[in-house]
Design a protein around this motif. Structure first.
Motif, short mmCIF file in Angstrom:
data_model
loop_
_atom_site.label_atom_id
_atom_site.label_comp_id
_atom_site.label_asym_id
_atom_site.label_seq_id
_atom_site.Cartn_x
_atom_site.Cartn_y
_atom_site.Cartn_z
N GLY A 70 -2.41 -1.92 3.77
CA GLY A 70 -1.88 -1.01 4.76
C GLY A 70 -0.70 -0.24 4.19
N GLY A 71 -0.20 0.69 4.97
CA GLY A 71 0.98 1.45 4.54
C GLY A 71 0.69 2.29 3.31
N ALA A 72 1.49 2.08 2.26
CA ALA A 72 1.33 2.85 1.03
C ALA A 72 0.00 2.57 0.36
N ALA A 73 -0.57 1.39 0.59
CA ALA A 73 -1.93 1.03 0.18
C ALA A 73 -2.25 1.31 -1.28
N PRO A 91 -8.94 0.57 4.13
CA PRO A 91 -7.62 0.86 4.70
C PRO A 91 -7.43 0.05 5.98
N VAL A 92 -6.27 -0.56 6.12
CA VAL A 92 -5.96 -1.29 7.34
C VAL A 92 -4.74 -0.68 8.00
N LYS A 93 -4.63 -0.90 9.28
CA LYS A 93 -3.49 -0.36 10.02
C LYS A 93 -2.22 -0.99 9.49
N GLY A 94 -1.29 -0.15 9.15
CA GLY A 94 0.02 -0.62 8.69
C GLY A 94 1.03 -0.49 9.81
N TRP A 95 2.22 -0.15 9.45
CA TRP A 95 3.29 -0.07 10.42
C TRP A 95 3.47 1.33 11.00
N SER A 96 2.72 2.31 10.44
CA SER A 96 2.85 3.66 10.99
C SER A 96 1.53 4.41 10.89
N LEU A 97 1.40 5.44 11.65
CA LEU A 97 0.27 6.37 11.61
C LEU A 97 -1.09 5.74 11.87
N ASP A 98 -1.12 4.56 12.46
CA ASP A 98 -2.36 3.92 12.93
C ASP A 98 -3.42 3.78 11.84
N GLY A 99 -2.99 3.63 10.59
CA GLY A 99 -3.92 3.43 9.48
C GLY A 99 -4.26 4.69 8.71
N LEU A 100 -3.89 5.86 9.24
CA LEU A 100 -4.17 7.11 8.53
C LEU A 100 -3.44 7.14 7.19
N ASP A 101 -2.21 6.63 7.17
CA ASP A 101 -1.46 6.58 5.91
C ASP A 101 -2.20 5.72 4.88
N SER A 102 -2.76 4.61 5.31
CA SER A 102 -3.51 3.73 4.42
C SER A 102 -4.79 4.41 3.92
N LEU A 103 -5.47 5.11 4.82
CA LEU A 103 -6.69 5.81 4.44
C LEU A 103 -6.39 6.85 3.36
N LEU A 104 -5.39 7.65 3.59
CA LEU A 104 -5.06 8.71 2.62
C LEU A 104 -4.61 8.11 1.28
N SER A 105 -3.84 7.04 1.32
CA SER A 105 -3.40 6.40 0.08
C SER A 105 -4.55 5.79 -0.69
N THR A 106 -5.53 5.26 0.02
CA THR A 106 -6.66 4.60 -0.63
C THR A 106 -7.65 5.60 -1.20
N VAL A 107 -7.89 6.68 -0.49
CA VAL A 107 -8.90 7.64 -0.90
C VAL A 107 -8.40 8.60 -1.99
N GLN A 108 -7.12 8.84 -2.09
CA GLN A 108 -6.58 9.84 -3.01
C GLN A 108 -6.31 9.25 -4.38
#
Length: 171
Positions: A70-73, A91-108
């Motif tokens: 999660g988070g910076a992932a 990607p898992v839900k972290g402490w902010s952005l409902d997991g979107l931050d994790s998704l973007l960090s994992t996919v990029q």
């Protein structure tokens, strides 16, 4: 006495709090008869352990690594940067952005360091297991046959649901 099968898939989580999601990965793999190892390690708090694990994963008999963070992932990218095995990121839900931050960090990921990224949360955890089965099924006819049955069962469930809905609508 039957020999114990070595785990073919490593499930690596950035935190133990990821387990309620990643348990779906392990349970889905079990349905296909695939053993897995579950580990907690962090790209930031235990970077040496993460690198050592990734570098030795192929020699230890793993075929696929599924990572969750999660988070910076950054975990999946670190693992992918230190192994030739396929890495699937959940990607898992972290402490902010409902997991979107994790998704973007994992996919990029940068070119040459792919991480196959699935959906956020439970659906992603299940899909990561399915993708691992499909990857390993490329060289395993038994796994391919199990995947054919899995997909056939899913289709039958949808067809049955449609029939039930049509019966309800049409009386």
């Amino acid at each position: 006495m039957e020999a114990t099968k070595k785990p073919a898939v490593a499930i690596v989580m950035g935190s133990q709090t990821d387990w309620p999601v990643m348990e779906f990965t392990r349970n889905t793999l079990k349905k296909f008869g695939i053993e897995s190892t579950v580990k907690v390690m962090s790209a930031h708090r235990t970077p040496h352990e993460a690198v050592e694990f990734a570098e030795s994963a192929a020699d230890n008999g793993y075929e696929v690594i599924i990572g969750a963070a999660g988070g910076a992932a950054h975990l999946c990218g670190v693992l992918a940067g230190h192994t030739v095995l396929p890495v699937i990121g959940v990607p898992v839900k972290g402490w902010s952005l409902d997991g979107l931050d994790s998704l973007l960090s994992t996919v990029q990921m940068p070119k040459g360091v792919p991480v196959a990224t699935v959906a956020i949360g439970k659906a992603g955890a299940i899909n990561a297991a399915i993708l691992a089965v499909q990857i390993m099924g490329g060289a395993d006819a038994e796994l391919r046959a199990k995947m054919v049955e899995y997909k056939k069962t899913m289709a039958e469930e949808v067809i049955a649901a449609d029939a039930a809905l049509q019966a309800e609508i049409n009386g």
